[in-house]
Design a protein around this motif. Structure first.
Motif, PDB file in Angstrom:
ATOM      1  N   MET A  98      29.789  39.856  35.129  1.00 22.68           N
ATOM      2  CA  MET A  98      30.131  41.159  34.530  1.00 22.68           C
ATOM      3  C   MET A  98      31.488  41.156  33.834  1.00 22.68           C
ATOM      4  O   MET A  98      32.095  42.199  33.611  1.00 22.68           O
ATOM      5  N   CYS A  99      31.983  39.973  33.476  1.00 25.51           N
ATOM      6  CA  CYS A  99      33.278  39.877  32.815  1.00 25.51           C
ATOM      7  C   CYS A  99      33.090  39.484  31.355  1.00 25.51           C
ATOM      8  O   CYS A  99      32.031  39.025  30.949  1.00 25.51           O
ATOM      9  N   ASP A 100      34.158  39.677  30.580  1.00 25.04           N
ATOM     10  CA  ASP A 100      34.142  39.309  29.172  1.00 25.04           C
ATOM     11  C   ASP A 100      35.517  38.758  28.794  1.00 25.04           C
ATOM     12  O   ASP A 100      36.268  38.302  29.672  1.00 25.04           O
ATOM     13  N   ALA A 101      35.870  38.819  27.517  1.00 25.71           N
ATOM     14  CA  ALA A 101      37.154  38.285  27.065  1.00 25.71           C
ATOM     15  C   ALA A 101      38.337  38.942  27.769  1.00 25.71           C
ATOM     16  O   ALA A 101      39.441  38.381  27.790  1.00 25.71           O
ATOM     17  N   GLY A 102      38.124  40.107  28.377  1.00 23.11           N
ATOM     18  CA  GLY A 102      39.194  40.800  29.083  1.00 23.11           C
ATOM     19  C   GLY A 102      39.842  39.971  30.184  1.00 23.11           C
ATOM     20  O   GLY A 102      41.019  40.166  30.507  1.00 23.11           O
ATOM     21  N   VAL A 103      39.088  39.030  30.764  1.00 19.75           N
ATOM     22  CA  VAL A 103      39.660  38.141  31.793  1.00 19.75           C
ATOM     23  C   VAL A 103      40.680  37.200  31.165  1.00 19.75           C
ATOM     24  O   VAL A 103      41.712  36.895  31.763  1.00 19.75           O
ATOM     25  N   TRP A 104      40.370  36.744  29.970  1.00 23.89           N
ATOM     26  CA  TRP A 104      41.134  35.669  29.348  1.00 23.89           C
ATOM     27  C   TRP A 104      42.255  36.150  28.436  1.00 23.89           C
ATOM     28  O   TRP A 104      43.247  35.440  28.256  1.00 23.89           O
ATOM     29  N   MET A 125      43.966  47.742  37.741  1.00 29.23           N
ATOM     30  CA  MET A 125      42.678  48.166  38.288  1.00 29.23           C
ATOM     31  C   MET A 125      41.786  48.744  37.196  1.00 29.23           C
ATOM     32  O   MET A 125      40.586  48.462  37.131  1.00 29.23           O
ATOM     33  N   GLU A 126      42.362  49.543  36.309  1.00 31.72           N
ATOM     34  CA  GLU A 126      41.580  50.121  35.217  1.00 31.72           C
ATOM     35  C   GLU A 126      41.088  49.034  34.266  1.00 31.72           C
ATOM     36  O   GLU A 126      39.954  49.096  33.781  1.00 31.72           O
ATOM     37  N   ALA A 127      41.913  48.026  34.000  1.00 29.38           N
ATOM     38  CA  ALA A 127      41.496  46.941  33.113  1.00 29.38           C
ATOM     39  C   ALA A 127      40.277  46.205  33.678  1.00 29.38           C
ATOM     40  O   ALA A 127      39.332  45.884  32.943  1.00 29.38           O
ATOM     41  N   VAL A 128      40.279  45.965  34.987  1.00 24.23           N
ATOM     42  CA  VAL A 128      39.153  45.261  35.619  1.00 24.23           C
ATOM     43  C   VAL A 128      37.909  46.151  35.618  1.00 24.23           C
ATOM     44  O   VAL A 128      36.814  45.715  35.226  1.00 24.23           O
ATOM     45  N   VAL A 129      38.062  47.396  36.050  1.00 30.55           N
ATOM     46  CA  VAL A 129      36.920  48.320  36.122  1.00 30.55           C
ATOM     47  C   VAL A 129      36.324  48.554  34.727  1.00 30.55           C
ATOM     48  O   VAL A 129      35.096  48.529  34.539  1.00 30.55           O
ATOM     49  N   ALA A 130      37.185  48.769  33.743  1.00 32.33           N
ATOM     50  CA  ALA A 130      36.707  49.017  32.374  1.00 32.33           C
ATOM     51  C   ALA A 130      35.948  47.808  31.835  1.00 32.33           C
ATOM     52  O   ALA A 130      34.948  47.956  31.118  1.00 32.33           O
ATOM     53  N   MET A 131      36.407  46.620  32.184  1.00 38.71           N
ATOM     54  CA  MET A 131      35.701  45.407  31.744  1.00 38.71           C
ATOM     55  C   MET A 131      34.303  45.352  32.325  1.00 38.71           C
ATOM     56  O   MET A 131      33.315  45.129  31.599  1.00 38.71           O
TER      57      MET A 131
END
Length: 241
Positions: free
Chosen positions: A13-19, A143-149
Motif C-alpha cells: 500500500m505504499c508508493d513514491a511517498g516512502v522514497w 503520521m499524516e504522510a504515512v496515512v495519506a500514502m
C-alpha cells in the motif's frame, strides 16, 4: 559515480511517498525511479512488471518491506539486470504453516475488512500505530504522510497485495546466491521486520552489509530519511569503487 538508475520498490500500500524524503540526500548521480505494481496479485508478477517497465537495462535495486520481497523475486527472474541490491525493513521466509500462518492471514483479512467497510484511510490510521518508532506517534506531519500514502491506494489493490504476501515464496536461495553488493537495512525499533530477522538474512548472504537505523521503526525511510539515505549512499559508492 556516473549516472546510475536506482529502481525503488515500495511496500504494501505504499508508493513514491516512502522514497521521496530520501531524494535530496542521495548522491548526485543516482536517478530514482519508483515502481508501481498495478493490480498484480503475486510477488513474481510484481517483479515481472518492474522488469518490463524499468527505464534501464541494468540498475541498482532497493526494496522496502514487501518491496524487498519483490526485489528478491526480480533477482530470481533476471539477476543479470541488477548491479547491486538493498533490502530494507523486509523478510525472506514464506508464510508460516499451521496456527501462526492462520493468524497472519486472519490479521491481514481483518485489516482488509476494515478498509472495505470503513475506508482505506480508517484502516491506515489503525495500522500505522505499529509502523513507526513509538516516539513518533505524536508527530502529526509524519503520521499524516504515512496515512495519506496508504489512502492513495484502493481496497482492490490492498486485496491483491495481501494475496501476494500470503503466498510469498521462501527467498533463502536468492540470498545465498547473491554476488552483487548487498545492503540489509532496518529500523532499530522495526516491530514488523526486526533487526534479528535481517541478521538471519546476513547469515545466508554473508557478504551483505547490515545497517540498523537508530530511533526508527518499520517506516524508517520516512522517519529517518537522512540516516537511511546516508546508508544507501555508502552502498551506491560500493559499486562505484
Amino acid at each position: 559515480m556516473g549516472v546510475q538508475t536506482l529502481v525503488l520498490l515500495p511496500g504494501l500500500m505504499c508508493d513514491a511517498g516512502v522514497w521521496e524524503p530520501l531524494y535530496s540526500h542521495l548522491p548526485a548521480g543516482a536517478t530514482p525511479w519508483v515502481a508501481d505494481y498495478g493490480m498484480a496479485n503475486s510477488l513474481s508478477a510484481m517483479a515481472a512488471r518492474v522488469l518490463q517497465q524499468a527505464p534501464a537495462d541494468r540498475f541498482a535495486l532497493a526494496g522496502h518491506s514487501m518491496g524487498g520481497r519483490v526485489a528478491m523475486e526480480l533477482l530470481r527472474q533476471a539477476p543479470q539486470r541488477v548491479t547491486q541490491v538493498a533490502l530494507l525493513d523486509t523478510g525472506y521466509l514464506p508464510c508460516a504453516t499451521g496456527e501462526a500462518g492462520s493468524q497472519e492471514a486472519a490479521k491481514r483479512q481483518a485489516l482488509l475488512e476494515v478498509a472495505r467497510t470503513q475506508g482505506v484511510r480508517a484502516m491506515a490510521q489503525t495500522w500505522v500505530q505499529g509502523m513507526v518508532h513509538p516516539d513518533r506517534l505524536q508527530d502529526a506531519a509524519l503520521m499524516e504522510a504515512v496515512v495519506a500514502m496508504f489512502a492513495r491506494k484502493s481496497t482492490e489493490v490492498f486485496a491483491a497485495q495481501i494475496e501476494a504476501l500470503l503466498a510469498r515464496p521462501d527467498a533463502s536461495d536468492v540470498l545465498r546466491a547473491l554476488t552483487v553488493p548487498t545492503l540489509l537495512q532496518c529500523g532499530a525499533q522495526d516491530s514488523w521486520s526486526p533487526p534479528a530477522q535481517h541478521a538471519e538474512m546476513q547469515v545466508l548472504a554473508p557478504r551483505a552489509v547490515l545497517d540498523v537505523i537508530s530511533q526508527a521503526g518499520h517506516m524508517a525511510p520516512m522517519e529517518r530519511p537522512h540516516a537511511v539515505a546516508a546508508s544507501l549512499a555508502r552502498w551506491l559508492a560500493d559499486m562505484a569503487a
